[in-house]
Design a protein around this motif. Sequence first.
Motif, PDB file in Angstrom:
ATOM      1  N   GLU A 115       0.819  -1.208   0.000  1.00  0.00           N
ATOM      2  CA  GLU A 115       0.000   0.000   0.000  1.00  0.00           C
ATOM      3  C   GLU A 115       0.859   1.267   0.000  1.00  0.00           C
ATOM      4  OE1 GLU A 115      -2.546  -0.231   3.326  1.00  0.00           O
ATOM      5  OE2 GLU A 115      -3.664  -1.989   2.604  1.00  0.00           O
ATOM      6  N   ALA A 116       2.066   1.181   0.583  1.00  0.00           N
ATOM      7  CA  ALA A 116       2.922   2.365   0.637  1.00  0.00           C
ATOM      8  C   ALA A 116       3.390   2.777  -0.751  1.00  0.00           C
ATOM      9  CB  ALA A 116       4.123   2.090   1.541  1.00  0.00           C
ATOM     10  N   SER A 117       3.735   1.816  -1.589  1.00  0.00           N
ATOM     11  CA  SER A 117       4.198   2.062  -2.954  1.00  0.00           C
ATOM     12  C   SER A 117       5.357   3.053  -2.979  1.00  0.00           C
ATOM     13  CB  SER A 117       3.038   2.583  -3.818  1.00  0.00           C
ATOM     14  OG  SER A 117       3.440   2.665  -5.177  1.00  0.00           O
ATOM     15  N   ARG A 118       6.371   2.748  -2.162  1.00  0.00           N
ATOM     16  CA  ARG A 118       7.572   3.583  -2.140  1.00  0.00           C
ATOM     17  C   ARG A 118       8.647   2.863  -2.952  1.00  0.00           C
ATOM     18  NH1 ARG A 118       8.812   5.248   3.926  1.00  0.00           N
ATOM     19  NH2 ARG A 118       8.681   2.993   4.248  1.00  0.00           N
ATOM     20  N   ILE A 119       8.651   3.113  -4.243  1.00  0.00           N
ATOM     21  CA  ILE A 119       9.556   2.395  -5.138  1.00  0.00           C
ATOM     22  C   ILE A 119      11.008   2.720  -4.820  1.00  0.00           C
ATOM     23  CG2 ILE A 119      10.132   1.922  -7.533  1.00  0.00           C
ATOM     24  CD1 ILE A 119       7.341   1.061  -6.759  1.00  0.00           C
ATOM     25  N   GLY A 120      11.316   3.980  -4.602  1.00  0.00           N
ATOM     26  CA  GLY A 120      12.692   4.368  -4.311  1.00  0.00           C
ATOM     27  C   GLY A 120      13.199   3.760  -3.019  1.00  0.00           C
ATOM     28  N   PHE A 121      12.367   3.783  -1.972  1.00  0.00           N
ATOM     29  CA  PHE A 121      12.774   3.231  -0.683  1.00  0.00           C
ATOM     30  C   PHE A 121      12.926   1.708  -0.772  1.00  0.00           C
ATOM     31  CE2 PHE A 121      12.059   1.820   3.691  1.00  0.00           C
ATOM     32  CZ  PHE A 121      12.917   2.659   4.382  1.00  0.00           C
ATOM     33  N   GLY A 122      11.966   1.044  -1.433  1.00  0.00           N
ATOM     34  CA  GLY A 122      12.078  -0.400  -1.598  1.00  0.00           C
ATOM     35  C   GLY A 122      13.276  -0.788  -2.445  1.00  0.00           C
ATOM     36  N   SER A 123      13.612   0.040  -3.443  1.00  0.00           N
ATOM     37  CA  SER A 123      14.792  -0.230  -4.270  1.00  0.00           C
ATOM     38  C   SER A 123      16.074  -0.107  -3.449  1.00  0.00           C
ATOM     39  CB  SER A 123      14.830   0.732  -5.454  1.00  0.00           C
ATOM     40  OG  SER A 123      13.710   0.534  -6.300  1.00  0.00           O
ATOM     41  N   ALA A 124      16.087   0.800  -2.478  1.00  0.00           N
ATOM     42  CA  ALA A 124      17.258   0.911  -1.599  1.00  0.00           C
ATOM     43  C   ALA A 124      17.442  -0.370  -0.784  1.00  0.00           C
ATOM     44  CB  ALA A 124      17.106   2.125  -0.682  1.00  0.00           C
ATOM     45  N   LEU A 125      16.349  -0.915  -0.267  1.00  0.00           N
ATOM     46  CA  LEU A 125      16.423  -2.188   0.456  1.00  0.00           C
ATOM     47  C   LEU A 125      16.898  -3.313  -0.459  1.00  0.00           C
ATOM     48  CD1 LEU A 125      13.084  -1.909   2.458  1.00  0.00           C
ATOM     49  CD2 LEU A 125      15.373  -1.890   3.451  1.00  0.00           C
ATOM     50  N   ALA A 126      16.391  -3.330  -1.688  1.00  0.00           N
ATOM     51  CA  ALA A 126      16.807  -4.357  -2.643  1.00  0.00           C
ATOM     52  C   ALA A 126      18.282  -4.216  -2.997  1.00  0.00           C
ATOM     53  CB  ALA A 126      15.947  -4.265  -3.902  1.00  0.00           C
ATOM     54  N   THR A 127      18.762  -2.987  -3.102  1.00  0.00           N
ATOM     55  CA  THR A 127      20.179  -2.770  -3.411  1.00  0.00           C
ATOM     56  C   THR A 127      21.069  -3.255  -2.275  1.00  0.00           C
ATOM     57  OG1 THR A 127      19.578  -0.840  -4.753  1.00  0.00           O
ATOM     58  CG2 THR A 127      21.877  -1.025  -4.061  1.00  0.00           C
ATOM     59  N   ILE A 128      20.622  -3.061  -1.040  1.00  0.00           N
ATOM     60  CA  ILE A 128      21.388  -3.569   0.102  1.00  0.00           C
ATOM     61  C   ILE A 128      21.495  -5.094   0.027  1.00  0.00           C
ATOM     62  CG2 ILE A 128      21.369  -3.825   2.610  1.00  0.00           C
ATOM     63  CD1 ILE A 128      20.053  -1.047   2.741  1.00  0.00           C
ATOM     64  N   MET A 129      20.390  -5.752  -0.303  1.00  0.00           N
ATOM     65  CA  MET A 129      20.426  -7.208  -0.476  1.00  0.00           C
ATOM     66  C   MET A 129      21.362  -7.595  -1.605  1.00  0.00           C
ATOM     67  SD  MET A 129      16.500  -8.525  -0.032  1.00  0.00           S
ATOM     68  CE  MET A 129      17.042 -10.147  -0.542  1.00  0.00           C
ATOM     69  N   LEU A 130      21.337  -6.834  -2.698  1.00  0.00           N
ATOM     70  CA  LEU A 130      22.198  -7.128  -3.844  1.00  0.00           C
ATOM     71  C   LEU A 130      23.673  -7.025  -3.476  1.00  0.00           C
ATOM     72  CD1 LEU A 130      22.532  -7.658  -6.898  1.00  0.00           C
ATOM     73  CD2 LEU A 130      22.373  -5.182  -7.244  1.00  0.00           C
ATOM     74  N   VAL A 131      24.030  -5.991  -2.716  1.00  0.00           N
ATOM     75  CA  VAL A 131      25.426  -5.799  -2.335  1.00  0.00           C
ATOM     76  C   VAL A 131      25.901  -6.950  -1.444  1.00  0.00           C
ATOM     77  CG1 VAL A 131      26.997  -4.322  -1.012  1.00  0.00           C
ATOM     78  CG2 VAL A 131      25.347  -3.307  -2.594  1.00  0.00           C
ATOM     79  N   ILE A 132      25.079  -7.336  -0.485  1.00  0.00           N
ATOM     80  CA  ILE A 132      25.454  -8.449   0.399  1.00  0.00           C
ATOM     81  C   ILE A 132      25.634  -9.739  -0.404  1.00  0.00           C
ATOM     82  CG2 ILE A 132      24.730  -9.842   2.367  1.00  0.00           C
ATOM     83  CD1 ILE A 132      23.180  -7.409   3.389  1.00  0.00           C
ATOM     84  N   SER A 133      24.736  -9.988  -1.343  1.00  0.00           N
ATOM     85  CA  SER A 133      24.837 -11.194  -2.168  1.00  0.00           C
ATOM     86  C   SER A 133      26.085 -11.159  -3.035  1.00  0.00           C
ATOM     87  CB  SER A 133      23.594 -11.337  -3.047  1.00  0.00           C
ATOM     88  OG  SER A 133      22.426 -11.434  -2.276  1.00  0.00           O
ATOM     89  N   LEU A 134      26.415  -9.995  -3.586  1.00  0.00           N
ATOM     90  CA  LEU A 134      27.579  -9.886  -4.464  1.00  0.00           C
ATOM     91  C   LEU A 134      28.881 -10.152  -3.719  1.00  0.00           C
ATOM     92  CD1 LEU A 134      26.707  -6.813  -6.719  1.00  0.00           C
ATOM     93  CD2 LEU A 134      26.809  -9.222  -7.385  1.00  0.00           C
ATOM     94  N   VAL A 135      28.921  -9.837  -2.446  1.00  0.00           N
ATOM     95  CA  VAL A 135      30.125 -10.103  -1.656  1.00  0.00           C
ATOM     96  C   VAL A 135      30.424 -11.597  -1.636  1.00  0.00           C
ATOM     97  CG1 VAL A 135      31.124 -10.035   0.658  1.00  0.00           C
ATOM     98  CG2 VAL A 135      29.918  -8.035  -0.247  1.00  0.00           C
ATOM     99  N   PHE A 136      29.418 -12.393  -1.337  1.00  0.00           N
ATOM    100  CA  PHE A 136      29.631 -13.841  -1.245  1.00  0.00           C
ATOM    101  C   PHE A 136      29.792 -14.467  -2.632  1.00  0.00           C
ATOM    102  CE2 PHE A 136      27.660 -12.761   2.773  1.00  0.00           C
ATOM    103  CZ  PHE A 136      28.406 -13.497   3.670  1.00  0.00           C
ATOM    104  N   ILE A 137      29.098 -13.930  -3.633  1.00  0.00           N
ATOM    105  CA  ILE A 137      29.274 -14.450  -4.985  1.00  0.00           C
ATOM    106  C   ILE A 137      30.690 -14.165  -5.484  1.00  0.00           C
ATOM    107  CG2 ILE A 137      28.518 -14.173  -7.380  1.00  0.00           C
ATOM    108  CD1 ILE A 137      25.705 -13.682  -6.320  1.00  0.00           C
ATOM    109  N   SER A 138      31.222 -12.984  -5.148  1.00  0.00           N
ATOM    110  CA  SER A 138      32.591 -12.647  -5.550  1.00  0.00           C
ATOM    111  C   SER A 138      33.597 -13.578  -4.888  1.00  0.00           C
ATOM    112  CB  SER A 138      32.893 -11.187  -5.187  1.00  0.00           C
ATOM    113  OG  SER A 138      32.009 -10.307  -5.852  1.00  0.00           O
ATOM    114  N   ILE A 139      33.358 -13.892  -3.617  1.00  0.00           N
ATOM    115  CA  ILE A 139      34.243 -14.844  -2.929  1.00  0.00           C
ATOM    116  C   ILE A 139      34.210 -16.204  -3.619  1.00  0.00           C
ATOM    117  CG2 ILE A 139      34.602 -16.101  -0.769  1.00  0.00           C
ATOM    118  CD1 ILE A 139      33.542 -13.626   0.704  1.00  0.00           C
TER     119      ILE A 139
END
Length: 321
Positions: free
Chosen positions: A286-310
Amino acid sequence: MSSPDLPLVAPQTAHPAPSAGSHKGSGKKQRVRRLTGRDRVAVILMVAVPTLVVVGLIWLPAIASVLLSFTNWNGVGSLADVKVVGVENYTNVFTNYPPFKPAVEHNLLWLVVMFVVATPLGILFAVLIDKELKGSRFYQTALYLPVVLSLALVGFIWQLMYSRDQGLINAVLGTQIDFYGDPKWNIWAALFATCWKQVGYVMLLYLAGLKGVDGSLKEAAQMDGANQVQTFFRIVFPVMRPINIIVLVITVIESLRAFDLVWVINQGRNGLELIATLVTANIVGEASRIGFGSALATIMLVISLVFISIYLWVVMREDER
């Protein structure tokens, strides 16, 4: 006095040595098959179609999420009207968003339980099945069956087990515990259901690794007086280093992307907050905060990329040896 007639010998003519280029045509010429027009089209399609799918469904959405995380777009209106807010969304995530802290804690708990419970059980079952005991085929199938089920379906299955009024567990124990509704129980109930699914996957990976271990290593360790436990942890387990890295990366990614099960239970609320559910709640809720949700998704992406890079670094090092 005439001399006897001597036999006439024809003069020997010296044959010239064969030149270096005289053997060029002696061997069979290797015929190189040229690709026809149809073959070229097939090769182009085999390369282009997967590339377009990966770029269109993975890379472009990921890049778009990163870019939108620096905006305040709410999903309404044209992208031309989007206002850039810099790192404001990230600041709000870490300082002004109460559900983020419990979500991180729950994801870490998810990761620890997967490592401490699901992974050791998967290794144990893989070792037992590798010994080809009686009925091992049946147990292998039974343990792997949950892997082919979606987490959403796993949630519905365990809902029948956890139901307060008609659940099997409460019926056997004679209690009325609300495993899915009570915050004291729902996270552990969800983790138990996830481990039930994850154990079979870990078992299959390690079972494949055990099949590739040279049997002479085990025999040499046994001749040196090592028992089965020592042989596994000192000889077999280190040899399966690539499998260990794969399981590590998969476990981390699975703990981050845990979504389906908790969304089926209560949409990630009331004690089941996870980063993935927060992303969904902000983007499609209901909030429909695309920018805020994208920030959360980017944080998940960065954490995943760390382990994928390893993982990629370890794999490339193994290939160089």
